[in-house]
Design a protein around this motif. Structure first.
Motif, PDB file in Angstrom:
ATOM      1  N   LEU A  10       0.861  -1.373  -0.005  1.00  0.00           N
ATOM      2  CA  LEU A  10       0.043  -0.082  -0.048  1.00  0.00           C
ATOM      3  C   LEU A  10       0.962   1.547  -0.063  1.00  0.00           C
ATOM      4  CD1 LEU A  10      -2.861  -0.983   2.641  1.00  0.00           C
ATOM      5  CD2 LEU A  10      -2.735  -1.317   0.081  1.00  0.00           C
ATOM      6  N   SER A  11       2.076   1.191   0.538  1.00  0.00           N
ATOM      7  CA  SER A  11       2.900   2.275   0.420  1.00  0.00           C
ATOM      8  C   SER A  11       3.457   2.622  -0.894  1.00  0.00           C
ATOM      9  CB  SER A  11       4.194   2.272   1.459  1.00  0.00           C
ATOM     10  OG  SER A  11       3.815   1.515   2.454  1.00  0.00           O
ATOM     11  N   SER A  15       7.947  -1.535  -0.301  1.00  0.00           N
ATOM     12  CA  SER A  15       8.799  -2.900  -0.164  1.00  0.00           C
ATOM     13  C   SER A  15       8.225  -4.049  -0.750  1.00  0.00           C
ATOM     14  CB  SER A  15       9.113  -2.900   1.356  1.00  0.00           C
ATOM     15  OG  SER A  15       8.087  -3.177   2.004  1.00  0.00           O
ATOM     16  N   PHE A  85      -0.233  -8.027   7.447  1.00  0.00           N
ATOM     17  CA  PHE A  85      -1.111  -7.161   8.126  1.00  0.00           C
ATOM     18  C   PHE A  85      -1.690  -8.084   9.356  1.00  0.00           C
ATOM     19  CE2 PHE A  85      -2.420  -3.681   5.076  1.00  0.00           C
ATOM     20  CZ  PHE A  85      -1.015  -3.201   4.866  1.00  0.00           C
ATOM     21  N   THR A  86      -1.358  -7.578  10.583  1.00  0.00           N
ATOM     22  CA  THR A  86      -1.871  -8.256  11.751  1.00  0.00           C
ATOM     23  C   THR A  86      -1.593  -9.997  11.644  1.00  0.00           C
ATOM     24  OG1 THR A  86      -3.649  -6.657  11.561  1.00  0.00           O
ATOM     25  CG2 THR A  86      -4.176  -8.388  13.325  1.00  0.00           C
ATOM     26  N   THR A 115       6.275  -9.258   2.698  1.00  0.00           N
ATOM     27  CA  THR A 115       7.161  -8.238   3.407  1.00  0.00           C
ATOM     28  C   THR A 115       6.470  -7.851   4.829  1.00  0.00           C
ATOM     29  OG1 THR A 115       5.975  -6.346   2.708  1.00  0.00           O
ATOM     30  CG2 THR A 115       7.825  -7.351   1.335  1.00  0.00           C
ATOM     31  N   HIS A 121       7.344 -12.695  11.984  1.00  0.00           N
ATOM     32  CA  HIS A 121       6.045 -13.112  11.358  1.00  0.00           C
ATOM     33  C   HIS A 121       6.432 -13.832  10.183  1.00  0.00           C
ATOM     34  CE1 HIS A 121       3.272 -10.637  13.873  1.00  0.00           C
ATOM     35  NE2 HIS A 121       3.409 -11.815  14.336  1.00  0.00           N
ATOM     36  N   TYR A 146      10.492 -14.347   2.388  1.00  0.00           N
ATOM     37  CA  TYR A 146      10.092 -13.247   3.341  1.00  0.00           C
ATOM     38  C   TYR A 146      11.019 -12.043   3.440  1.00  0.00           C
ATOM     39  CZ  TYR A 146       7.831 -11.070   7.523  1.00  0.00           C
ATOM     40  OH  TYR A 146       7.360 -10.472   8.501  1.00  0.00           O
TER      41      TYR A 146
END
Ligand code: FMN
Length: 204
Positions: A10-11, A15, A85-86, A115, A121, A146
């Motif tokens: 989303l950024s 990355s 995410f989470t 990422t 994680h 990862y």
């Protein structure tokens, strides 16, 4: 031969997109070294977020989303990259694959990657991404990649290779699976073949 990378970052800059680009280039260069003419394409889910949500509630894709779904379904090899995410794949990533025909990825070589902010994680690849693509009956390559923030520019440690080595290994595995897979008819070809068979039938 077409390789498609799906990036759910989303950024900007992202990355996740960077990792997707590196993985696509790794697989492309390996296939090119074997003499294949390879085209690569990237589907940026960030640009399709509203269309994905609309499709979920209306049942209809926008033209741009329909084209993205077709691009992914028609790929000879797929690279699927999500931010964590989470502790799982992002909602956007999952929603996009929810919109793809459950049979569209059957047997398709897929490289999964993620990422995250923390290396803790990294097993998201094994407990979330791999089962998702196993359900879709895709052929997921053994090495999943990862990249935590600290991995960028790191040479690895005694247990893991550095990120560039993992990218090369995973890209090589995807290239090998893509090259080994027999040429397949696309769904469009299937439909055309079926239409030809039907038109050959004589009812008189
Ligand atoms: C809502 C949200 C939840 C996140 N949850 C996690 C998490 O559980 N584990 C983790 O390692 N990183 C987590 N992150 C960090 C992102 O995974 C990380 O920054 C990612 O690389 C961003 O990708 P991008 O640069 O492509 O946008 C989270 C970030 C956001 C915005």
């Amino acid at each position: 031969m077409k390789l498609v990378a799906v990036s759910a970052g989303l950024s900007t800059p992202s990355s996740t997109r960077l990792l997707a680009d590196h993985l696509a280039e790794s697989a492309r260069s390996e296939l090119a070294a074997q003499g294949y003419d390879v085209e690569t394409d990237v589907v940026e889910l960030r640009e399709l977020a509203v269309a994905v949500a609309n499709n979920l509630v209306t049942g209809f894709p926008s033209p741009q989303l329909a084209a993205a779904i077709e691009t992914v379904s028609g790929a000879h090899g797929l690279i699927a990259v999500t931010p964590v995410f989470t502790a799982s794949y992002s909602g956007l990533f999952k929603s996009f694959f929810d919109l793809i025909d459950p049979d569209a990825l059957t047997g398709k070589p897929v490289l999964v990657a993620a990422t995250g902010g923390t290396a803790r994680h990294s097993l998201v690849l094994e407990h979330a991404l791999r089962p998702l693509f196993a359900y879709l009956r895709a052929a997921v390559v053994p090495t999943a990649v990862y990249a935590a923030s600290e991995d960028w520019g790191s040479g690895g440690d005694e247990y893991t290779e550095g990120l560039p080595a993992r990218i090369r290994r995973a890209g090589g595995e995807l290239a090998a699976l893509v090259a080994a897979r027999p040429a397949e008819e696309t769904p469009t070809d299937d439909t055309a073949a079926l239409e030809r068979q039907l038109s050959d039938l004589r009812f008189d």
